[in-house]
Motif scaffolding. Sequence first.
Motif: not given
Length: 190
Positions: A10-17, A19-20, A22-32
């Motif tokens: 559960l902890i590993f899953g929460i950390a993975g989500v 991280y995903f 945060l990375r998605a926000r970074e990518i979307f912000a760069r594209e915006d």
Amino acid sequence: MIHAVNISTLIFGIAGVAYFNLRAREIFAREDDRIQKYRLFETRDKLIHLVAEQNLREDGFVFEYFYRAIDFFIRHTDQVTFKSVVRALREAQDRGLDPAAEQELERVQRELKQECPEVREVVSDFYATMMQILRENSLVIRLLVNNAGAFRAVNEMRRVIGNWLFPTERQGYAFYKAYRNAARITAHAT
């Protein structure tokens, strides 16, 4: 033992989500950022197209002024963030390159009366683009634009707490209102 494995998973899953996300926000912000900057390039290209079609004089005030202003905003916003846009608008105002400044707007309005509707449309699109960039990069401006009552509440709060709170947002909102006013005026210039 199984309970510890479930908790670890559960902890590993929460950390993975997390991280995903945060990375998605970074990518979307760069594209915006790119999309917003391309809107400025598009407006500048439309001006050039009007000159190529001989609907606008290259040595005329409207082309020269808006081309320089748009080019200035493109060059001075490496990353399109609220602070970078407000900083560029402030600097443009200091250099006389802010097409929404009151003294410039009067001249723009006078000159647009002599231009064809296509030129007025491109100029109006420029103002709308700047408003959209300010709105998209500031939660405060989005709240103020979408909720007129919130604006009155913020003004009341500012009167109570002082002007030191949110200085960039206040200045950005002032620019937003100036560009909204300029968009209205240029859309109705005949």
